[in-house]
Each structure stands twice: as structure tokens, then as C-alpha cells.
Motif scaffolding. Sequence first.
Motif, PDB file in Angstrom:
ATOM      1  N   HIS A 175      -0.533 -13.537  15.835  1.00 42.79           N
ATOM      2  CA  HIS A 175       0.773 -13.028  15.924  1.00 42.79           C
ATOM      3  C   HIS A 175       0.867 -12.090  14.613  1.00 42.79           C
ATOM      4  O   HIS A 175       0.783 -12.389  13.487  1.00 42.79           O
ATOM      5  N   ILE A 176       1.056 -10.659  14.973  1.00 39.27           N
ATOM      6  CA  ILE A 176       1.529  -9.662  13.936  1.00 39.27           C
ATOM      7  C   ILE A 176       2.495  -8.900  14.525  1.00 39.27           C
ATOM      8  O   ILE A 176       2.364  -7.957  15.238  1.00 39.27           O
ATOM      9  N   PRO A 177       3.623  -9.267  13.940  1.00 34.45           N
ATOM     10  CA  PRO A 177       4.982  -8.210  14.441  1.00 34.45           C
ATOM     11  C   PRO A 177       4.550  -6.710  14.239  1.00 34.45           C
ATOM     12  O   PRO A 177       3.952  -6.484  13.145  1.00 34.45           O
ATOM     13  N   LEU A 178       5.161  -5.956  15.158  1.00 33.37           N
ATOM     14  CA  LEU A 178       4.895  -4.596  15.312  1.00 33.37           C
ATOM     15  C   LEU A 178       5.146  -3.974  13.847  1.00 33.37           C
ATOM     16  O   LEU A 178       4.303  -3.097  13.217  1.00 33.37           O
ATOM     17  N   GLY A 179       6.318  -4.237  13.245  1.00 30.69           N
ATOM     18  CA  GLY A 179       6.724  -3.462  12.023  1.00 30.69           C
ATOM     19  C   GLY A 179       5.803  -4.030  10.785  1.00 30.69           C
ATOM     20  O   GLY A 179       5.767  -3.201   9.754  1.00 30.69           O
ATOM     21  N   LEU A 180       4.793  -4.929  10.918  1.00 28.54           N
ATOM     22  CA  LEU A 180       4.120  -5.413   9.800  1.00 28.54           C
ATOM     23  C   LEU A 180       2.501  -5.010  10.294  1.00 28.54           C
ATOM     24  O   LEU A 180       1.798  -5.174   9.426  1.00 28.54           O
ATOM     25  N   LEU A 181       2.331  -4.305  11.388  1.00 29.83           N
ATOM     26  CA  LEU A 181       0.989  -4.072  11.704  1.00 29.83           C
ATOM     27  C   LEU A 181       0.318  -3.272  10.817  1.00 29.83           C
ATOM     28  O   LEU A 181      -0.933  -3.356  10.421  1.00 29.83           O
ATOM     29  N   GLU A 182       1.037  -1.929  10.448  1.00 34.61           N
ATOM     30  CA  GLU A 182       0.333  -1.102   9.681  1.00 34.61           C
ATOM     31  C   GLU A 182      -0.173  -1.585   8.367  1.00 34.61           C
ATOM     32  O   GLU A 182      -1.247  -1.251   7.716  1.00 34.61           O
ATOM     33  N   PHE A 183       0.583  -2.649   7.911  1.00 36.46           N
ATOM     34  CA  PHE A 183       0.332  -3.307   6.667  1.00 36.46           C
ATOM     35  C   PHE A 183      -0.866  -4.101   6.645  1.00 36.46           C
ATOM     36  O   PHE A 183      -1.367  -4.812   5.891  1.00 36.46           O
ATOM     37  N   LYS A 184      -1.329  -4.714   7.889  1.00 35.98           N
ATOM     38  CA  LYS A 184      -2.092  -5.694   8.460  1.00 35.98           C
ATOM     39  C   LYS A 184      -3.647  -4.917   8.832  1.00 35.98           C
ATOM     40  O   LYS A 184      -4.436  -5.780   9.280  1.00 35.98           O
ATOM     41  N   ILE A 185      -3.635  -3.641   9.016  1.00 33.07           N
ATOM     42  CA  ILE A 185      -4.692  -2.973   9.346  1.00 33.07           C
ATOM     43  C   ILE A 185      -6.071  -3.340   8.721  1.00 33.07           C
ATOM     44  O   ILE A 185      -7.013  -3.616   9.246  1.00 33.07           O
ATOM     45  N   GLN A 186      -5.854  -3.407   7.559  1.00 33.72           N
ATOM     46  CA  GLN A 186      -7.221  -3.771   6.569  1.00 33.72           C
ATOM     47  C   GLN A 186      -7.734  -5.213   7.077  1.00 33.72           C
ATOM     48  O   GLN A 186      -8.803  -5.415   6.753  1.00 33.72           O
TER      49      GLN A 186
END
Length: 98
Positions: free
Chosen positions: A40-51
Amino acid sequence: MEQITAKEVVELLNEGKTLNIIDVREVDEVTNGKIPTALHIPLGLLEFKIQDLDKSKEYIMVCRSGARSGRATQLLEGQGFKVINMTGGMLAWEGKTE
């Protein structure tokens, strides 16, 4: 954008395939159930979790109806990831949930 149906995902899981599924719904939506192996990675946090994601893996993106997962698919594809959007989202899901 490559797409896969919810039914096809269920079939692959039932065959014992290991799938990398990312659920981009909000926290309150996921409390109603998610695909058992999904991250689970909310869409709003996805760019911050790419790494935290691995470009050597293929990811299947899931949301409620397929729209947000489509945006997530485009975001990750733009960063060089191999991504598939699950059409119909969890509204079309007939498999197990947790």
C-alpha cells in the motif's frame, strides 16, 4: 500503457505467480480490504517512495476503479519502471482480500 484485468490478476495469483502489486488508494479505502500481497502506497506519496522500488521488477498498479492507478502507472513509466495498470480496480476485484 499496458493493462491487465482484475480477473487476469486473480488467475495469475491462483497459479502461484509472484506479483508485485501496489495499491495506490487512500488509507480509509484500504481498510475495507486489499489484495493480500499488495504493497500500500497512497498515490500522493508514490513519488516520495520511488527510491524504495526496484526497476528490475514489474509492478501492477491498483486503485478503486483504475483511474488513479493509471496516473500512478504513467508516473512510474516516466521514471523507467515496467508497470501495468489493473483496469476496473478493486471494484472489479473478485479474489481474496485482507
